[in-house]
Design an enzyme around this catalytic site. Structure first.
Site, PDB file in Angstrom:
ATOM      1  N   MET A 101      19.376  52.350  67.307  1.00 34.20           N
ATOM      2  CA  MET A 101      17.304  52.148  65.949  1.00 34.20           C
ATOM      3  C   MET A 101      17.092  50.874  65.242  1.00 34.20           C
ATOM      4  O   MET A 101      16.480  50.954  64.525  1.00 34.20           O
ATOM      5  CB  MET A 101      16.559  52.815  66.067  1.00 34.20           C
ATOM      6  CG  MET A 101      15.893  54.295  67.198  1.00 34.20           C
ATOM      7  SD  MET A 101      15.297  53.130  68.729  1.00 34.20           S
ATOM      8  CE  MET A 101      13.716  53.164  68.495  1.00 34.20           C
ATOM      9  N   HIS A 112      16.617  48.293  76.492  1.00 33.05           N
ATOM     10  CA  HIS A 112      15.021  48.215  75.854  1.00 33.05           C
ATOM     11  C   HIS A 112      13.942  48.916  76.976  1.00 33.05           C
ATOM     12  O   HIS A 112      14.327  48.604  77.617  1.00 33.05           O
ATOM     13  CB  HIS A 112      14.587  47.039  75.453  1.00 33.05           C
ATOM     14  CG  HIS A 112      13.164  46.861  75.007  1.00 33.05           C
ATOM     15  ND1 HIS A 112      13.297  47.294  73.738  1.00 33.05           N
ATOM     16  CD2 HIS A 112      11.977  46.817  75.679  1.00 33.05           C
ATOM     17  CE1 HIS A 112      11.289  47.275  73.665  1.00 33.05           C
ATOM     18  NE2 HIS A 112      11.253  47.349  74.872  1.00 33.05           N
ATOM     19  N   GLY A 170      21.303  60.206  73.093  1.00 33.44           N
ATOM     20  CA  GLY A 170      22.714  60.072  73.487  1.00 33.44           C
ATOM     21  C   GLY A 170      22.842  60.257  74.333  1.00 33.44           C
ATOM     22  O   GLY A 170      23.880  60.146  75.130  1.00 33.44           O
ATOM     23  N   SER A 171      21.296  60.501  75.528  1.00 33.98           N
ATOM     24  CA  SER A 171      21.573  60.340  77.168  1.00 33.98           C
ATOM     25  C   SER A 171      22.320  59.047  77.781  1.00 33.98           C
ATOM     26  O   SER A 171      23.574  59.315  78.784  1.00 33.98           O
ATOM     27  CB  SER A 171      20.589  61.037  77.746  1.00 33.98           C
ATOM     28  OG  SER A 171      19.690  59.884  77.948  1.00 33.98           O
ATOM     29  N   ASN A 172      22.359  57.990  77.283  1.00 30.88           N
ATOM     30  CA  ASN A 172      22.937  56.700  77.896  1.00 30.88           C
ATOM     31  C   ASN A 172      24.267  56.456  77.369  1.00 30.88           C
ATOM     32  O   ASN A 172      24.701  56.430  78.500  1.00 30.88           O
ATOM     33  CB  ASN A 172      21.974  55.156  76.998  1.00 30.88           C
ATOM     34  CG  ASN A 172      20.814  55.347  78.046  1.00 30.88           C
ATOM     35  OD1 ASN A 172      20.764  55.127  79.415  1.00 30.88           O
ATOM     36  ND2 ASN A 172      19.511  56.039  77.403  1.00 30.88           N
ATOM     37  N   ASN A 212      21.979  45.778  75.347  1.00 25.27           N
ATOM     38  CA  ASN A 212      20.474  46.404  74.382  1.00 25.27           C
ATOM     39  C   ASN A 212      20.010  46.670  75.558  1.00 25.27           C
ATOM     40  O   ASN A 212      19.677  46.597  76.336  1.00 25.27           O
ATOM     41  CB  ASN A 212      19.883  46.013  73.809  1.00 25.27           C
ATOM     42  CG  ASN A 212      18.813  46.847  73.107  1.00 25.27           C
ATOM     43  OD1 ASN A 212      19.537  48.537  73.271  1.00 25.27           O
ATOM     44  ND2 ASN A 212      17.914  46.505  73.124  1.00 25.27           N
ATOM     45  N   LYS A 252      21.562  47.863  55.168  1.00 22.41           N
ATOM     46  CA  LYS A 252      21.890  46.573  56.349  1.00 22.41           C
ATOM     47  C   LYS A 252      23.458  46.098  56.362  1.00 22.41           C
ATOM     48  O   LYS A 252      24.060  46.250  56.904  1.00 22.41           O
ATOM     49  CB  LYS A 252      20.755  46.234  56.550  1.00 22.41           C
ATOM     50  CG  LYS A 252      21.133  45.892  57.996  1.00 22.41           C
ATOM     51  CD  LYS A 252      20.213  44.037  58.670  1.00 22.41           C
ATOM     52  CE  LYS A 252      18.879  44.424  59.094  1.00 22.41           C
ATOM     53  NZ  LYS A 252      18.471  44.625  60.136  1.00 22.41           N
TER      54      LYS A 252
HETATM   55  C1  GAR Z   1      16.195  55.057  75.710  1.00 29.69           C
HETATM   56  O1  GAR Z   1      15.016  55.139  76.792  1.00 29.69           O
HETATM   57  C2  GAR Z   1      16.628  53.240  75.100  1.00 29.69           C
HETATM   58  O2  GAR Z   1      15.969  52.620  76.173  1.00 29.69           O
HETATM   59  C3  GAR Z   1      15.673  53.718  73.770  1.00 29.69           C
HETATM   60  O3  GAR Z   1      16.246  54.755  73.245  1.00 29.69           O
HETATM   61  C4  GAR Z   1      16.000  55.693  74.033  1.00 29.69           C
HETATM   62  C5  GAR Z   1      17.593  56.214  73.771  1.00 29.69           C
HETATM   63  O4  GAR Z   1      17.750  57.074  75.176  1.00 29.69           O
HETATM   64  N1  GAR Z   1      15.800  52.652  73.054  1.00 29.69           N
HETATM   65  C6  GAR Z   1      15.478  51.272  71.932  1.00 29.69           C
HETATM   66  O5  GAR Z   1      13.849  52.272  72.030  1.00 29.69           O
HETATM   67  C7  GAR Z   1      15.811  51.132  71.477  1.00 29.69           C
HETATM   68  N2  GAR Z   1      15.263  50.621  71.076  1.00 29.69           N
HETATM   69  P1  GAR Z   1      18.797  58.212  74.824  1.00 29.69           P
HETATM   70  O6  GAR Z   1      19.870  58.155  73.731  1.00 29.69           O
HETATM   71  O7  GAR Z   1      18.914  59.527  75.361  1.00 29.69           O
HETATM   72  O8  GAR Z   1      20.307  57.556  75.747  1.00 29.69           O
END
Ligand code: GAR
Length: 210
Positions: free
Chosen positions: A88, A107, A14-16, A105, A63
């Site tokens: 994910m 990626h 969840g850092s983003n 999104n 889903k």
């Molecule tokens: C991020 O690096 C994001 O780009 C990636 O997962 C990580 C989540 O990190 N997203 C994917 O791979 C989507 N297919 P976070 O939970 O610390 O935000």
């Protein structure tokens, strides 16, 4: 400025989400996070529970049930934009259609290179010297929607998956909120994003890895 009611979908650290949340509190970021959806018990979910009332977890849902329940929650809360932040699950075509042009999104690769999973491993295997992240609109394909913003990082010989993940996430925390802001200004408010560009350094957009 009216803030766009936004939902964030998470599955992991969840850092983003945290960085988007912090920026959403600033006046010049035109979105507020109203709903958080997690498809599993994870650190992001635990953090979200402590700051966003409307945090929901749907673990082990089929889903179609997941998407039906989530769609109702989003509608009930007048959500206008969905940001996938390390989410994910692949969203179904019907759900994506209902939210057309309203799902973003992030990626972890410079699309159209390396769509799909395990991008850091594949980037190392290919001997890439530059890697990065892409913010894109979600369409019915996998990581195929319109690209809104990208960031790049250099990879050196000492890098491994862990160090690459750290660099990538750091760049994403800068990129994602700004990309969301620009998208909202363009798509929802029809303002020119150039008004927001940092004009200080005309070379700042050139990235090298030598
Ligand atoms: C991020 O690096 C994001 O780009 C990636 O997962 C990580 C989540 O990190 N997203 C994917 O791979 C989507 N297919 P976070 O939970 O610390 O935000």
């Amino acid at each position: 400025m009216n803030k766009i009611k936004t939902a964030v979908f998470i599955s992991g650290e969840g850092s983003n989400f945290k960085s988007i949340y912090r920026n959403s509190l600033k006046e010049d970021y035109p979105f507020e996070i109203v709903v958080v959806i997690s498809d599993r018990k994870c650190d992001g979910y635990e953090f979200s529970k402590s700051i966003i009332n409307k945090t929901y977890m749907f673990e082990n849902y089929k889903k179609c049930h997941f998407e039906k329940e989530v769609h109702n929650i989003l509608k009930k809360n007048a959500i206008e934009l969905i940001c996938l932040a390390g989410f994910m699950k692949i969203l179904g075509k019907e759900f994506v259609k209902k939210w057309e042009k309203k799902i973003l999104n992030i990626h972890p690769s410079i699309l159209p290179l390396f769509p799909g999973l395990n991008t850091h491993t594949r980037v190392i295997r290919q001997g890439m010297k530059i890697h990065g992240s892409t913010v894109h609109v979600v369409d019915k394909g996998i990581d195929t929607g319109t690209i809104i913003a990208q960031s790049a990082i250099a990879i050196d010989n000492l890098d491994d998956e862990k160090s690459i993940e750290e660099k990538i996430k750091k760049s994403e925390h800068y990129l994602y909120s700004k990309a969301i802001r620009n998208y909202i200004l363009n798509f929802y408010f029809k303002k020119n994003k150039n008004s927001l560009k940092n004009k200080k350094n005309k070379y700042s957009k050139i990235l090298y890895s030598i």
